[in-house]
Design a protein around this motif. Sequence first.
Motif: not given
Length: 364
Positions: A256-263, A326-334, A336-344
Amino acid sequence: MAHKVIIAGGGTGGHIFPAIAIANALRKLEPDTEILFVGAKGKMEMEKVPQAGYPIEGLDIAGFNRSNMLKNLLLPFKLLKSLRQARNVLKQFQPDVVVGVGGYASFPVLRQAQRRDIPTLIQEQNSWAGKSNKILGRKAEKICVAYEGMDKFFPADKILQTGNPVRGAITQSAVSREEAMLHFGLSMGKPTLFAVGGSLGAKAINDALMPHLAEFVNKDIQLIWQTGKLYYDTAKAAATKYATHVKVYDFINVMDFAYKAADAVISRAGALAIAELCVVKKPVIFVPYPFAAEDHQTQNALSLVNKQAALMIPNSEAGARLVNEALSLVQNKALMQQLEANIAPLGGINADMTIARAVLGLIK
């Protein structure tokens, strides 16, 4: 009178942790339920299950060896021996119901239970059912599944769509981002990746990260890297000069700590990993393990990729593509937001209780 339940299976964290979650849910519903685990001798369940406070019996059983065919010559003998051992366990414990969670020990125990008319429930974690479960499914009373379309493997009237159980430590975690960052010795406000290859590590992910550690420092991106035991010393040595940004662990107990720390997360596509990532709503790049039975990890990953809820890189392309993407994903806010919204919406936090109720519902 207290009910008795056997939970059979294991081999990897992907089978063991959901099994423990089901056991804990059974105890919540009926605190005096007697629970016995049955696993494979020499596998990690023999250590992890007692740590969770449950007794376990070990069988002499091994799976089909895809890399060394000679080892499979002994399989029929091991299977016969494990069937005998399973019969003895059933005789001594006399369960009211037997639950199979997949893994080597699942088959002999459920097979023998079905021969004795003891009710059985299968918890099929993957989107592509394994051979053993397909055989056992014919006589099982209930089959709990996590994915749609499982009626191509099992009788439709036996299927219960439950999702995969996720450990309470993750579903009920109250850890803050600050606490998580502090735990790993990371800086707040810097993009952070978490790379995890399952409980045993993942060679393709480790090999892909190893030559690119300097890039994490250059781009000021942090990495939490769970390597597995075999790769740990090599990775630790290589990461020494990048220690400000790269934190290496053989196994992380506080997921849970690792997931919370990760973008964002780099992960294999085992059913447990996917269930956890849906609950914690993290953007993820899957690198499916290609040698899993029936290539089920690729099927698991595709079920999210097709919903624009995750990205996927084939194992064979990880070396060339993984770190860059992976490096370009964590710099691509849009993105990341799309993936978060669809996985939730895909996360289920009550699967353990739903399965536990189904188990108790089979007791005559």
